[in-house]
Scaffold this motif. Structure first.
Motif, short mmCIF file in Angstrom:
data_model
loop_
_atom_site.label_atom_id
_atom_site.label_comp_id
_atom_site.label_asym_id
_atom_site.label_seq_id
_atom_site.Cartn_x
_atom_site.Cartn_y
_atom_site.Cartn_z
N LEU A 110 50.98 -5.02 30.87
CA LEU A 110 50.41 -3.81 31.45
C LEU A 110 51.41 -2.66 31.36
O LEU A 110 51.06 -1.55 30.95
N PHE A 114 50.76 0.66 29.11
CA PHE A 114 50.69 1.93 29.84
C PHE A 114 51.68 2.93 29.27
O PHE A 114 51.33 4.09 29.01
N GLY A 143 45.56 -2.38 26.79
CA GLY A 143 46.05 -2.52 28.15
C GLY A 143 44.98 -3.04 29.09
O GLY A 143 45.25 -3.83 29.99
N MET A 150 44.15 -1.16 34.17
CA MET A 150 44.44 -0.11 33.20
C MET A 150 43.29 0.88 33.10
O MET A 150 43.47 2.00 32.64
#
Length: 170
Positions: A110, A114, A143, A150
């Motif tokens: 993640l 990101f 993501g 996300m």
């Protein structure tokens, strides 16, 4: 780094089991509570390195190192190389980041996706190249396949495009 010393956490068990199920072709046994991207990565690592806690945790190590690299690139484009180096070092020495990077959890993916989506988004804002916006959306999509939260970043990016970058859309 001795990645096998730490006891297996309960979230790790679900991710590693799903990777093993994918490796054996047992798709019906998978836990659908977690997104599938980490499970696919676990399957690939298990296929290449063998099924072990070490190979499952190397996924997090890889994505945490990739996150540091992308953070460096993002900060370098925005503020210069000195700030980029300090940013990467500060993230890399945070105890929580180090702890998270040693476990087979989906949060490192993640963080990577990101930062990668932000990198492409800010490149798009500066250079107005449509392919950067597409790459940012692709990173957001990957993501989302890494962790469902996300989706919030996608909503924020769409709102910021509508309010801050209307001129770029023309």
């Amino acid at each position: 780094l001795d990645l096998t010393k730490t006891p297996i956490q309960w979230d790790e068990i679900a991710n590693l089991n799903d990777g093993m199920f994918l490796l054996r072709g047992e798709y019906r046994s998978m836990n659908l509570f977690y997104p599938p991207l980490f499970d696919v990565a676990a399957m690939i690592f298990f296929k290449v390195l063998g099924v072990s806690i070490l190979s499952g945790r190397l996924i997090s190590v890889l994505f945490s190192l990739l996150s540091l690299w992308v953070l460096f690139e993002l900060a370098n484009n925005l503020y210069g190389w000195k700030t980029a180096l300090v940013s990467s070092i500060l993230l890399g020495i945070m105890p929580g980041y180090i702890w998270l990077s040693r476990l087979a959890l989906i949060e490192t993916m993640l963080v990577f996706f990101f930062i990668l989506s932000m990198f492409f988004f800010f490149k798009w804002l500066r250079k107005n190249q449509d392919k950067m916006l597409v790459l940012s959306g692709l990173a957001l999509g990957l993501g989302f396949l890494a962790k469902y939260q996300m989706l919030i970043a996608g909503v924020i990016m769409i709102l910021s495009i509508l309010f801050l970058a209307r001129d770029h859309l023309r």
